[in-house]
Design a protein around this motif. Structure first.
Motif, PDB file in Angstrom:
ATOM      1  N   ALA A  85      42.831   9.215  27.295  1.00  0.00           N
ATOM      2  CA  ALA A  85      43.028  10.554  27.859  1.00  0.00           C
ATOM      3  C   ALA A  85      43.175  10.533  29.375  1.00  0.00           C
ATOM      4  O   ALA A  85      44.021  11.240  29.941  1.00  0.00           O
ATOM      5  N   ALA A  86      42.358   9.722  30.061  1.00  0.00           N
ATOM      6  CA  ALA A  86      42.434   9.656  31.523  1.00  0.00           C
ATOM      7  C   ALA A  86      43.763   9.038  31.968  1.00  0.00           C
ATOM      8  O   ALA A  86      44.400   9.522  32.912  1.00  0.00           O
ATOM      9  N   ALA A  87      44.176   7.996  31.267  1.00  0.00           N
ATOM     10  CA  ALA A  87      45.455   7.366  31.590  1.00  0.00           C
ATOM     11  C   ALA A  87      46.605   8.320  31.299  1.00  0.00           C
ATOM     12  O   ALA A  87      47.583   8.386  32.056  1.00  0.00           O
ATOM     13  N   ARG A  88      46.484   9.062  30.222  1.00  0.00           N
ATOM     14  CA  ARG A  88      47.528  10.012  29.852  1.00  0.00           C
ATOM     15  C   ARG A  88      47.653  11.113  30.908  1.00  0.00           C
ATOM     16  O   ARG A  88      48.761  11.516  31.280  1.00  0.00           O
ATOM     17  N   ALA A  89      46.522  11.585  31.402  1.00  0.00           N
ATOM     18  CA  ALA A  89      46.540  12.610  32.451  1.00  0.00           C
ATOM     19  C   ALA A  89      47.179  12.069  33.724  1.00  0.00           C
ATOM     20  O   ALA A  89      47.968  12.763  34.390  1.00  0.00           O
TER      21      ALA A  89
END
Length: 217
Positions: A89-93
């Motif tokens: 999720a953090a990488a996607r954001a």
């Protein structure tokens, strides 16, 4: 259903067309390229194709979408198996954030170093106004490469962010922008990416008398 089409302009000069192509390839979508020359006589045709007068424009059946980020999100919805965005999720954001940043910013870089896939300069004077853009792009790349260990921005596999920044890697190479070894390796990794290499070959096959674009479609 007929084969999906991607309406583009110049393969040599149009960074947005290149992004659309890479996003389709990233999704595993086989598209037919439809070339629309960007001159005044074709403005009416472009308006019929896309109210924003922008390319690329992706058509899949009755679905029609333009703007590269809209194309990216649409393809991600249609082809989740392609994992166009990172799983984490953090990488996607972060991927979405840096993709949005290149989509809307860096106007000085665009003006100073227009995309041209047919030339490589041994040296090129870069006016001071473009240098903050270059520094910011390098900071984005280094943050991602160091955090996710490369060779692409979010690891071993290209993502939407790499498709969005791909034209910038070619600008850096075309205009001999001074680069660290890490940045140069990233630019070369993108250049060797199969759909990027295919597009460069298509660009080199374009007629020599094609007009360079006054604005970057």
């Amino acid at each position: 259903m007929s084969k999906p089409t991607l309406t583009i302009s110049s393969k040599t000069y149009s960074a947005w067309s290149l992004r659309g192509w890479l996003l389709c390839r990233l999704a595993g979508l086989d598209v037919e390229l439809v070339d629309v020359p960007n001159d005044a006589s074709n403005r009416a045709e472009l308006l019929l194709l896309s109210p924003s007068v922008l390319v690329p424009r992706l058509s899949i059946g009755k679905l029609s979408v333009w703007d590269t980020l809209a194309i990216a999100e649409t393809l991600n919805e249609l082809h989740p198996e392609a994992q166009m965005l990172p799983k984490d999720a953090a990488a996607r954001a972060l991927c979405r954030s840096v993709s949005g940043e290149i989509h809307s910013g860096f106007s000085n870089l665009r003006s100073a170093l227009p995309m041209n896939l047919k030339v490589r300069h041994e040296s090129f004077p870069i006016f001071s106004g473009a240098k903050p853009d270059i520094e910011r792009i390098e900071a984005i790349w280094l943050e991602c490469l160091q955090r996710y260990k490369g060779p692409f921005l979010f690891g071993k596999k290209p993502t939407v962010a790499d498709a969005m920044f791909a034209p910038v890697t070619q600008r850096f190479l075309t205009y001999a922008v001074p680069m660290t070894a890490e940045i140069a390796a990233y630019c070369e990794a993108v250049t060797a990416w199969a759909p990027m290499a295919e597009w460069i070959a298509l660009a080199k096959a374009e007629p020599e008398d094609i007009e360079e674009l006054d604005v970057e479609f």
